[in-house]
Write a protein that holds these residues in place. Structure first.
Motif, PDB file in Angstrom:
ATOM      1  N   CYS A 153       0.992  -1.234   0.118  1.00  0.00           N
ATOM      2  CA  CYS A 153      -0.055   0.025   0.072  1.00  0.00           C
ATOM      3  C   CYS A 153       1.033   1.355  -0.020  1.00  0.00           C
ATOM      4  O   CYS A 153       0.449   2.440  -0.376  1.00  0.00           O
ATOM      5  CB  CYS A 153      -1.185   0.011   1.139  1.00  0.00           C
ATOM      6  SG  CYS A 153      -0.158   0.158   2.773  1.00  0.00           S
ATOM      7  N   ALA A 154       2.147   1.183   0.300  1.00  0.00           N
ATOM      8  CA  ALA A 154       2.854   2.354   0.269  1.00  0.00           C
ATOM      9  C   ALA A 154       2.386   3.358   1.168  1.00  0.00           C
ATOM     10  O   ALA A 154       2.394   3.119   2.316  1.00  0.00           O
ATOM     11  CB  ALA A 154       3.236   2.993  -1.084  1.00  0.00           C
ATOM     12  N   SER A 155       2.390   4.718   0.830  1.00  0.00           N
ATOM     13  CA  SER A 155       2.066   5.632   1.816  1.00  0.00           C
ATOM     14  C   SER A 155       0.359   5.942   1.881  1.00  0.00           C
ATOM     15  O   SER A 155      -0.183   6.808   2.456  1.00  0.00           O
ATOM     16  CB  SER A 155       2.685   6.946   1.301  1.00  0.00           C
ATOM     17  OG  SER A 155       2.411   7.126  -0.234  1.00  0.00           O
ATOM     18  N   GLY A 156      -0.321   5.000   1.376  1.00  0.00           N
ATOM     19  CA  GLY A 156      -1.702   5.043   1.557  1.00  0.00           C
ATOM     20  C   GLY A 156      -2.619   5.444   0.557  1.00  0.00           C
ATOM     21  O   GLY A 156      -4.014   5.387   0.912  1.00  0.00           O
ATOM     22  N   GLU A 157      -2.435   5.820  -0.509  1.00  0.00           N
ATOM     23  CA  GLU A 157      -3.177   6.519  -1.553  1.00  0.00           C
ATOM     24  C   GLU A 157      -4.223   5.315  -2.106  1.00  0.00           C
ATOM     25  O   GLU A 157      -5.214   5.677  -2.186  1.00  0.00           O
ATOM     26  CB  GLU A 157      -2.428   7.100  -2.662  1.00  0.00           C
ATOM     27  CG  GLU A 157      -1.759   8.522  -2.221  1.00  0.00           C
ATOM     28  CD  GLU A 157      -0.382   8.301  -1.862  1.00  0.00           C
ATOM     29  OE1 GLU A 157      -0.007   7.068  -1.338  1.00  0.00           O
ATOM     30  OE2 GLU A 157       0.541   9.118  -1.812  1.00  0.00           O
ATOM     31  N   GLU A 158      -3.491   4.167  -2.317  1.00  0.00           N
ATOM     32  CA  GLU A 158      -4.462   3.137  -2.908  1.00  0.00           C
ATOM     33  C   GLU A 158      -5.729   2.557  -1.795  1.00  0.00           C
ATOM     34  O   GLU A 158      -6.865   2.688  -2.372  1.00  0.00           O
ATOM     35  CB  GLU A 158      -3.484   1.876  -3.204  1.00  0.00           C
ATOM     36  CG  GLU A 158      -4.424   0.864  -4.036  1.00  0.00           C
ATOM     37  CD  GLU A 158      -3.693  -0.341  -4.460  1.00  0.00           C
ATOM     38  OE1 GLU A 158      -3.371  -1.324  -3.666  1.00  0.00           O
ATOM     39  OE2 GLU A 158      -2.896  -0.345  -5.415  1.00  0.00           O
ATOM     40  N   PRO A 159      -5.381   2.157  -0.721  1.00  0.00           N
ATOM     41  CA  PRO A 159      -6.406   2.024   0.139  1.00  0.00           C
ATOM     42  C   PRO A 159      -7.433   2.980   0.493  1.00  0.00           C
ATOM     43  O   PRO A 159      -8.649   2.650   0.524  1.00  0.00           O
ATOM     44  CB  PRO A 159      -5.776   1.571   1.568  1.00  0.00           C
ATOM     45  CG  PRO A 159      -4.371   2.199   1.592  1.00  0.00           C
ATOM     46  CD  PRO A 159      -4.085   2.142  -0.117  1.00  0.00           C
ATOM     47  N   TYR A 160      -6.969   4.412   0.569  1.00  0.00           N
ATOM     48  CA  TYR A 160      -7.852   5.459   0.710  1.00  0.00           C
ATOM     49  C   TYR A 160      -8.663   5.782  -0.691  1.00  0.00           C
ATOM     50  O   TYR A 160      -9.920   6.141  -0.795  1.00  0.00           O
ATOM     51  CB  TYR A 160      -7.114   6.678   0.997  1.00  0.00           C
ATOM     52  CG  TYR A 160      -6.516   6.630   2.318  1.00  0.00           C
ATOM     53  CD1 TYR A 160      -7.380   5.971   3.566  1.00  0.00           C
ATOM     54  CD2 TYR A 160      -5.080   7.036   2.541  1.00  0.00           C
ATOM     55  CE1 TYR A 160      -6.646   5.891   4.683  1.00  0.00           C
ATOM     56  CE2 TYR A 160      -4.457   7.119   3.989  1.00  0.00           C
ATOM     57  CZ  TYR A 160      -5.450   6.277   5.026  1.00  0.00           C
ATOM     58  OH  TYR A 160      -4.930   6.621   6.259  1.00  0.00           O
TER      59      TYR A 160
END
Length: 751
Positions: free
Chosen positions: A115-122
């Motif tokens: 997910c790295a820094s969260g852009e995808e799950p958000y």
């Protein structure tokens, strides 16, 4: 054979990977070596490590380097709704299907891998919240977001992004799901509670189960084929029966996989394919010879000719497990001769080479279904290998019972070679695509870093420009201040010169004054001592400077001035004056007038005392003589007048004049000389006195009549002298009545 050439492993590189795994639990062995080696080399260049062994030593000496290495290896290139078309398909097709498949009130579980820094799950959270409503979303949805990079997870948990990072978020989503604070955007708090972040290694850690949508975008492209083969079953296991897998656009690994079926191949969206795993079947034929088929084939010679001309090797096994038929290709390929017909199949080498065939034959007899064994390696000799596909088909009677098994050995060596070459080419192509994608990711990262660096440089440039402008302003101010300082210095220099001039002038004045000037401070210490004082008392200024005036030993009784000094210093008296008798340095007795005043500054404060000494010995003598002369002149019988040469008014008259004229001094002060000379006008008098005033004559004598207060007149002779040095200048008239002089003269003559 595999057409892909693999590089020989570098022992130092492999040792470095083992060290990283053993010391920090970071297992990079499944990552593609070319990409992994390139990224580790970047860190080696950054820390000036010459080889992998040196970099390993650097990791041991600087543990903080692990974070930098992890950030470099795990390229965290991500953004909101990256690949917009793929997300549109997810929104329009996948999410509605997930909601339709989910039973009412069943939790919906999402897993974002890498997910790295969260852009995808958000991004997923926003799509689900739009489809379900925020309240229903918060009640039913759980999003698991995992990554290896702990630093990236910290950023993801904060959910705070810059304006550039949310540039790809639709404006209505940005307004609805983000709160702007301090020039940053923070993801909506309630939705954020439903996203669970954690560290997870998809290669080694157990997968999360019962997932409805699993996103694993642009992760598989960095893994070796063997590692991909391990990961894909894990992803398959994690999904629900009707779950979906969302990959990156460059990931083509599932094109040939039987675990997933494409929902949208273009955008790499797949659905899970349920799998049935079959146990291997063990079994053997019974021993002994069995009777041949009791029903001969019609026209057997024709059938045998046909079978011999067939390009496929064929064997027929009867129900007793004996070889009933072997055509010519089978005899040539499999080494089955005429003598082998009728023998038990299990006694022939072909029954277990290239593969164990007795079990599948037994299964075909029992299940009455065919079995196909593909891509079996059959080695003819040490150098020649064939690839066979073996079809095992039951031969059934009219009643459905199986009376024989047909074995067909298809030579697919050429097809296998072509397939391997095709797979190798495809693998090379996929690897190239993946490397290109990896390089593209790295380029995007580099581009973002360059953009960030450019922005920082622009900011730095602006700051430098601002600093330069400030420095120019400061320079101008400094120049202006310098000019002002120069002007002030010039003024101070002029003032200093003026002060020096004033000081010299004052010293000159003090030296030239015919009086002694002594300046005392508040303690009566001598600060100034002029030349008159030196000449009179015989002490130089440097000898008395700093000496107490009260203790001064000169020919003057200074202690008699102490009360006056204290009175003036205390302010009880504005000034004080005393006359003292003393002896000068020559032993001459003198009379001094001492005047004491305060040393007052511009604010009226008293800082000391000023003493002025005057030798009034001669003045006292002159005063005594003047008083004596005045008494003589005042008592003289002759009339004496002191007149202003300009106005001819009386300044002073003696008693003889007052008596003769019958006027008082006050009355005479109110009139002028022409008022008592009836026969001479004022103009005539000015003309008469002109030679005196001009200095042409020392005195003038004239006779005329004088008029008294009672109106009577008497003749008199006036002797006039002019004294220009007096202050003010005066005319002196000494008047003698001529009648008296004649009478006196006559009397004398008579005697």
């Amino acid at each position: 054979m595999n057409m892909v050439e693999r590089a020989t492993p570098d022992p130092e590189f492999e040792a470095l990977l083992r060290h990283i795994q053993e010391s920090r639990g970071l297992d990079f062995r499944g990552y593609k070596r070319t990409s992994l080696r390139r990224r580790i080399t970047l860190r080696m260049e950054a820390v000036n490590a010459e080889n992998f062994a040196a970099y390993r030593a650097h990791l041991e000496a600087q543990p903080s380097e692990y974070e930098e290495l992890l950030n470099t290896v795990l390229i965290n290139v991500t953004s909101f709704f990256r690949d917009e078309e793929a997300w549109a398909v997810t929104r329009d097709k996948v999410i509605p299907q997930i909601l339709a498949n989910a039973e009412e009130d069943r939790a919906i579980r999402i897993w974002s891998v890498g997910c790295a820094s969260g852009e995808e799950p958000y991004s997923i959270a926003m799509l689900l919240a739009e489809a379900m409503g925020i309240g229903e979303f918060c009640r039913r949805v759980k999003i698991y977001a995992t990554d290896l990079d702990e630093e990236a997870l910290k950023v993801a948990r904060l959910a705070t992004y810059s304006p550039r990072e949310v540039d790809s978020v639709p404006p209505d989503y940005l307004e609805k799901y983000f709160e702007r604070t301090n020039n940053h955007y923070v993801f909506e708090r309630e939705l954020r509670k439903c996203v669970i972040f954690g560290r997870h290694n998809v290669v080694h850690d157990a997968p999360i189960s019962r997932i409805d949508l699993l996103t694993c975008r642009n992760l598989l492209i960095y893994l070796e084929a063997e590692t991909q083969a391990l990961v894909l079953p894990r992803l398959h296991y994690a999904l629900n029966v009707d779950g979906f897998l969302f990959l990156g656009k460059a990931e083509t690994q599932l094109a040939r996989s039987s675990l997933f079926r494409p929902v949208d191949m273009k955008h790499r969206i797949f659905a899970k394919v349920p799998q049935e795993w079959r146990r291997p079947i063990n079994g053997s034929f019974t021993a002994g010879r069995a009777p041949r088929l009791d029903v001969p084939l019609p026209d057997s010679h024709l059938m045998e000719a046909v079978l011999n001309e067939a390009g496929t090797a064929l064997l027929v096994i009867d129900a007793a497990g004996a070889v009933a038929l072997a055509n010519q290709p089978a005899r040539m390929l499999l080494g089955v001769g005429e003598a082998d017909v009728g023998r038990p199949f299990q006694d022939l080498p072909i029954s277990y080479r290239p593969i164990e065939l007795r079990g599948p034959i037994d299964e075909a007899f029992r299940s009455r279904r065919g079995v196909r064994l593909e891509d079996q390696e059959y080695r003819l000799n040490q150098s020649e290998v064939m690839r066979l596909t073996i079809d095992i088909r039951p031969l059934q009677r009219a009643d459905g019972s199986v009376h024989a098994i047909l074995l067909a050995f298809h030579d697919h060596t050429g097809i296998h070679t072509l397939r391997r070459e095709l797979e190798a080419a495809q693998e090379n192509l996929e690897q190239s695509i993946e490397e290109l994608q990896s390089a593209n990711e790295e380029l995007e990262t580099t581009n973002e870093e360059l953009q960030s660096t450019n922005e920082e440089l622009e900011t730095t440039n602006e700051e430098l420009q601002s600093t330069n402008e400030e420095l120019e302003t400061l320079n101008e101010e400094a120049r202006s201040s310098n000019e002002e300082m120069e002007s002030v210095n010039e003024e101070l220099r002029i003032q200093a010169e003026q002060a020096a001039g004033y000081r010299l002038h004052l010293e000159s004045v003090l030296r030239s004054m015919n009086a002694g000037i002594v300046v005392l401070d508040a303690r009566h210490t001598i600060q100034s001592w002029n030349r008159w004082s030196e000449n009179t008392w015989g002490l130089r200024a440097e000898e008395v400077a700093g000496t107490s005036f009260d203790k001064l030993d000169i020919g003057l009784p200074v202690l008699q001035l102490r009360d006056s000094l204290i009175a003036v210093q205390s302010g009880s008296e504005e000034h004080a004056e005393r006359q003292l008798e003393g002896v000068d340095r020559r032993g001459r007795r003198i009379l001094c007038r001492a005047r004491v005043t305060g040393l007052i500054d511009e604010n009226g404060a008293n800082h000391g005392l000023v003493l002025v000494f005057q030798d009034i010995t001669e003045e006292r003598t002159n005063e005594d003589f003047t008083r004596h002369l005045g008494r003589v002149l005042g008592a003289a019988l002759n009339q004496i007048y002191f007149v202003d040469p300009k106005t001819l008014r009386f300044l002073l008259v003696n008693d003889g004049a007052q008596k003769k004229l019958g006027l008082t001094t006050q009355q005479l002060m109110q009139i002028a000389l022409p008022d008592i000379l009836p026969r001479i006008s004022a103009d005539d008098l000015h003309a008469l006195f002109a030679p005196l005033i001009s200095g042409e004559q020392a005195e003038i004598v004239f006779e005329t009549a004088f008029r008294a207060a009672d109106g009577s007149e008497f003749p008199a002779q006036a002797c006039v002298q002019y004294f220009p040095d007096e202050a003010p200048p005066i005319l002196t008239l000494i008047v003698q009545q001529t009648g008296n002089r004649a009478e006196i003269g006559a009397g004398i003559d008579r005697r």
